[in-house]
Design an enzyme around this catalytic site. Sequence first.
Site, PDB file in Angstrom:
ATOM      1  N   CYS A 192       0.816  -1.215   0.000  1.00 44.86           N
ATOM      2  CA  CYS A 192       0.000   0.000   0.000  1.00 44.86           C
ATOM      3  C   CYS A 192       0.850   1.265   0.000  1.00 44.86           C
ATOM      4  O   CYS A 192       1.362   1.663  -1.028  1.00 44.86           O
ATOM      5  CB  CYS A 192      -0.992  -0.030   1.165  1.00 44.86           C
ATOM      6  SG  CYS A 192      -2.402   1.046   0.861  1.00 44.86           S
TER       7      CYS A 192
ATOM      8  N   HIS B 217      -3.620  -4.822   0.351  1.00 43.60           N
ATOM      9  CA  HIS B 217      -3.051  -5.407   1.577  1.00 43.60           C
ATOM     10  C   HIS B 217      -3.190  -6.933   1.535  1.00 43.60           C
ATOM     11  O   HIS B 217      -4.158  -7.474   2.071  1.00 43.60           O
ATOM     12  CB  HIS B 217      -3.781  -4.868   2.802  1.00 43.60           C
ATOM     13  CG  HIS B 217      -3.543  -3.425   3.063  1.00 43.60           C
ATOM     14  ND1 HIS B 217      -2.501  -2.976   3.844  1.00 43.60           N
ATOM     15  CD2 HIS B 217      -4.198  -2.325   2.639  1.00 43.60           C
ATOM     16  CE1 HIS B 217      -2.532  -1.664   3.895  1.00 43.60           C
ATOM     17  NE2 HIS B 217      -3.547  -1.233   3.178  1.00 43.60           N
TER      18      HIS B 217
ATOM     19  N   GLU C  77      -1.766  -9.054   3.214  1.00 43.45           N
ATOM     20  CA  GLU C  77      -1.662  -9.642   4.562  1.00 43.45           C
ATOM     21  C   GLU C  77      -3.016 -10.026   5.151  1.00 43.45           C
ATOM     22  O   GLU C  77      -3.104 -10.928   5.982  1.00 43.45           O
ATOM     23  CB  GLU C  77      -0.908  -8.696   5.507  1.00 43.45           C
ATOM     24  CG  GLU C  77      -1.584  -7.376   5.852  1.00 43.45           C
ATOM     25  CD  GLU C  77      -1.246  -6.234   4.892  1.00 43.45           C
ATOM     26  OE1 GLU C  77      -0.861  -6.525   3.744  1.00 43.45           O
ATOM     27  OE2 GLU C  77      -1.384  -5.058   5.282  1.00 43.45           O
TER      28      GLU C  77
HETATM   29  N1  GLN Z   1      -1.801   6.783   2.973  1.00 47.57           N
HETATM   30  C1  GLN Z   1      -1.948   6.061   1.754  1.00 47.57           C
HETATM   31  C2  GLN Z   1      -3.297   6.284   1.116  1.00 47.57           C
HETATM   32  O1  GLN Z   1      -4.242   6.646   1.778  1.00 47.57           O
HETATM   33  C3  GLN Z   1      -1.699   4.588   1.954  1.00 47.57           C
HETATM   34  C4  GLN Z   1      -2.716   3.940   2.802  1.00 47.57           C
HETATM   35  C5  GLN Z   1      -2.262   2.622   3.385  1.00 47.57           C
HETATM   36  O2  GLN Z   1      -1.074   2.335   3.408  1.00 47.57           O
HETATM   37  N2  GLN Z   1      -3.178   1.835   3.882  1.00 47.57           N
HETATM   38  O3  GLN Z   1      -3.440   6.075  -0.053  1.00 47.57           O
END
Ligand code: GLN
Length: 536
Positions: free
Chosen positions: A382, A508, A510
């Site tokens: 992410c 994600h 995970e």
């Molecule tokens: N801050 C970033 C976004 O909002 C990544 C979010 C995250 O890592 N879950 O796109």
Amino acid sequence: MVSYVVITGGVVSSVGKGIFSASLGCLFKSRGLQVTIQKLDPYINVDAGTMNPYQHGEVFVTEDGAETDLDLGHYERFIDENLARENNCTMGKIYGAVVERERRGDYLGDTVRVIPHVTDEIKGQIRNVASDGESHRIVIIEIGGTVGDIESLPFLEAIRQLKKDVGPGRAVYLHVTLVPHLVPSGELKTKPTQHSVRDLRSIGLVPDFIIARTSVPLSTSMIEKIALYCDVEPDHVIQNRDLEHIYELPLHLLEQKLDERIMRLLNIPVTPPAMDEWRDWVMELKKEKPVVKVGLVGKYVELRDAYLSIIEAVRHASVKCGVSVNLVRIDAENLLMGPVEEILSTLDGIIVPGGFGGRGIEGKIGAIRYAREGKVPFLGLCYGLQGAILEFARNVCGLEGANSVEVDAHTSCPVIHQLPGQEDIKEKGGTMRVGSYLCEVKEGTKAYAAYGAPLIHERHRHRYEVNNEYIPALTSHGLVVSGVNPGSGLVEIIELADHPWFLACQFHPEFKSRPMKPHPLFVDFLKAVSAAKGIS
Ligand code: GLN
């Protein structure tokens, strides 16, 4: 056909109710029952999405895009089922619904009170997850917080009423407490458990089982003492010992026949448990294996729970790969203070996890540069993908001021920008791109090699995204876009061809890893880590 197993906690918070509930679910499932688990959280936030990980650990995301308490992650991993929005219900959600009904006029003429209106709403939420299946269905309800907290009283009252509503032999109550061990005197103390049960009784709840969390084994006399004071049979006092691995808990409870005893109380025919595969897996987990060292470069490093699902996904993959992973958390902010190489040079692989805001991003970018240039296996998750894009744009494509608008709203080179449609959103809660989305995987890439499929689903939680205007610049310098969301064209996976294993994803992975179904990206990352270390 629905039975309820209600779990409350006493004495201290963090006594392990979540893992306990998940373990019980695992055992019921192994006996062929349909199981679901619901967490009732006493806080007023409508969901966990607006909470800082420092306060509450990671925010777990379900397939249907609910931002939930991290215990749902334990539930999914232990019962190997996808849960949904209804499986986590907060007091904020309950009060919100009651106030909405009041405004609509649903209670017209009535004074709206905790009993019956709030408690009815809670019972309605419980019914939502309890819909009847074909076989016998067990609904495990974990009440967050500790008995005695003001916030959880409406939940406790609702589950008190539940027993009557569902009729005899349909609901069982378990109370998880701590039996502290006083090291200097070597004594175990049952008094806090007695007090906690007294608190429960004062609000009309009578536990059927006492689950005693202890660091040392309970003697028979200690068990009898707890049974006597708490008014349960001695074989309804169950030991919940500190274990080396959380995945050992179902086996520990099975030895004490807890699931069987509960099934008898609920008049459910007891079938043999199918726990052999789980037992074998735990043995593999505990076996001594060659060690690899992986750095997790993030900003919430002080709190282990902030990266819980990543830690578990690495563990699942490590069993599959036959290695033991020494996962070291590295503070991205500190990384800028010293020479990056010195801090990272002992690592066999690097993970950059998700995150929010500008703090620590430059340190993450420094770590990503080190991984790219030093050919160290790298997995970006992410924000980790966004960091990898920024690093590549700046240091390979020569786009010096490349930034994310999350970090610098007025950057002249917005390589990471706001998702289309996000610009006008003012409310922070529940407004990200969240939940499961499709991704097309390009053949011949590392991503394809991992998944072995052209179309996958993964869970997201983000507000920002790769700015597609920059893709030609990035790809002409060697970046490979190996996964794209069909329809929107959003970048989902990137990688480098001229690197042993450098891959990052906007989602994600995970959240989808399970003990016996490790996630392919974590598996292939660890394979690359092992290969780099000369372990075959
Ligand atoms: N801050 C970033 C976004 O909002 C990544 C979010 C995250 O890592 N879950 O796109």
